[in-house]
Design a protein around this motif. Structure first.
Motif, short mmCIF file in Angstrom:
data_model
loop_
_atom_site.label_atom_id
_atom_site.label_comp_id
_atom_site.label_asym_id
_atom_site.label_seq_id
_atom_site.Cartn_x
_atom_site.Cartn_y
_atom_site.Cartn_z
N TYR A 1 0.83 -1.21 0.00
CA TYR A 1 0.00 0.00 0.00
C TYR A 1 0.86 1.26 0.00
O TYR A 1 0.36 2.35 -0.29
CB TYR A 1 -0.91 0.03 1.23
N ILE A 2 2.13 1.12 0.39
CA ILE A 2 3.03 2.28 0.45
C ILE A 2 3.68 2.46 -0.91
O ILE A 2 4.39 1.56 -1.37
CB ILE A 2 4.09 2.09 1.55
N PRO A 3 3.47 3.58 -1.59
CA PRO A 3 4.00 3.75 -2.94
C PRO A 3 5.53 3.67 -2.99
O PRO A 3 6.22 4.15 -2.10
CB PRO A 3 3.52 5.16 -3.34
N THR A 4 6.03 3.05 -4.02
CA THR A 4 7.44 3.02 -4.42
C THR A 4 8.34 2.28 -3.43
O THR A 4 8.90 1.23 -3.75
CB THR A 4 7.98 4.45 -4.64
N ILE A 5 8.49 2.82 -2.21
CA ILE A 5 9.46 2.23 -1.28
C ILE A 5 8.92 0.98 -0.61
O ILE A 5 9.70 0.16 -0.12
CB ILE A 5 9.89 3.26 -0.21
#
Length: 355
Positions: free
Chosen positions: A234-238
């Motif tokens: 759910y956390i973008p990119t990282i």
């Protein structure tokens, strides 16, 4: 007439005050925000159950809502139990993994013939592995301790949701403005429903595939790492990057050879790349219309305020801001700057909302 500088100053002060309140009231606001998410998930799942074809029949609203409530409750309980058991076992094994990691640093220094051997404490804080496990256990304990408060909030939201539309309509002095407000709410709801439905589906797929790969290779705590991959997706990119790093690091200290580490890093990397860069964009489309830079700034901002929960919510919160700002002439430039294409829709509801 107010000058633009005065208006901008007031806007900045308002944003700072809201940010300060969000930080100070974190312990009170976060359980309610989590309750809102759970309540939203219950209603979304009830909507899915209500549209399951059963011949010429459909499940009644009460039955579908009850099934959704039970599903969310049992799924949450099961996941919490699995994570708690795995974290407890990992906490017991953490000192062993810490010693193994120190041995690997010593062996690497010997192979490189370094006069000043590299030590773990030179790169990471002392007792980093046990402290990371303790932090994870503390997070689970915090979630479990606030579960009762979240449950109470969800209960009252469920009991009072039948009156929400009536109250919302009476906030506005005219039917036209109420209609415009309902249209804005429907647009926000569609965008967030679209985001969470697809994101949850791909996150579940990521978590399941991660667990299966780790089980096949024989790495312990496969269920825990699968849940971490599900949550971090759910956390973008990282988020996807961290989801690969954690089990790969454990593979280094758990196995005596680099084969399993390479297999895990490669397998999980392929899963994250395929789902994150091929499957998810195809399903998500351009519905969200958010700039990549804005997403990263939003991730940093909400993460600093609310931690992991803020990182999970950064995208839907930004979507809400864009939709609302696009409906008013004064805030429309903000929506344009936050969007990816600069196209944020018309102002059909603006005049009615502004009166």
């Amino acid at each position: 007439m107010r000058s633009p500088l005065f208006t901008a100053t007031l806007s900045v002060l308002l944003v700072c005050m809201i940010g300060w309140l969000l930080v100070v009231g974190r312990s009170l606001i976060l359980p309610f925000v989590i309750a809102l998410i759970v309540w939203y998930m219950i209603n979304a799942l009830a909507h899915v159950f209500a549209h399951i074809p059963l011949g010429r029949w459909r499940l009644p609203r009460l039955v579908s809502f009850s099934l959704a409530l039970l599903t969310i409750f049992f799924a949450g309980t099961l996941v919490l139990d699995i994570v708690t058991v795995n974290l407890t076992q990992l906490a017991q094994d953490a000192p062993t993994y810490q010693r193994r990691l120190e041995e690997l640093f010593a062996q690497t220094s010997n192979h490189l013939h370094l006069n000043d051997p590299i030590e773990l404490k030179d790169l990471l804080p002392d007792s980093i592995v046990p402290r990371m496990v303790t932090a994870g256990a503390s997070l689970v304990t915090t979630l479990a301790s606030s579960a009762s408060l979240v449950f109470i909030y969800v209960l009252f939201l469920v009991l009072e949701q039948s009156t929400f539309d009536r109250k919302f309509e009476r906030l506005f002095p005219s039917p036209e403005r109420a209609e415009a407000a309902f249209a804005m709410r429907a647009e926000i709801n569609r965008s967030i429903m679209h985001y969470f439905t697809i994101k949850t589906a791909v996150s579940v797929a990521t978590g399941v595939l991660t667990s299966l790969v780790l089980i096949a290779i024989g790495l312990p705590y496969a269920a825990l790492f699968g849940f971490i991959a599900f949550l971090l997706n759910y956390i973008p990119t990282i988020g996807s990057l961290i989801g690969v790093i954690f089990p790969s690091l454990l593979a280094i200290v758990y196995y005596d050879t680099l084969g399993p580490f390479i297999a895990i890093a490669t397998g999980l990397g392929l899963i994250q790349f395929t789902i994150g860069n091929l499957v998810e964009p195809r399903l998500m489309g351009s519905n969200l219309n958010l700039s990549g830079l804005v997403i990263m700034l939003s991730l940093a901002f909400w993460g600093a305020i609310w931690g992991v929960v803020g990182m999970v919510l950064c995208v839907p919160l930004t979507v809400m801001i864009v939709i609302v700002c696009a409906r008013f002439e004064g805030s429309r430039p903000i929506a344009i700057l936050l969007s990816q294409t600069g196209e944020v829709g018309g102002l059909s509801g603006k005049s009615r909302l502004n009166g």
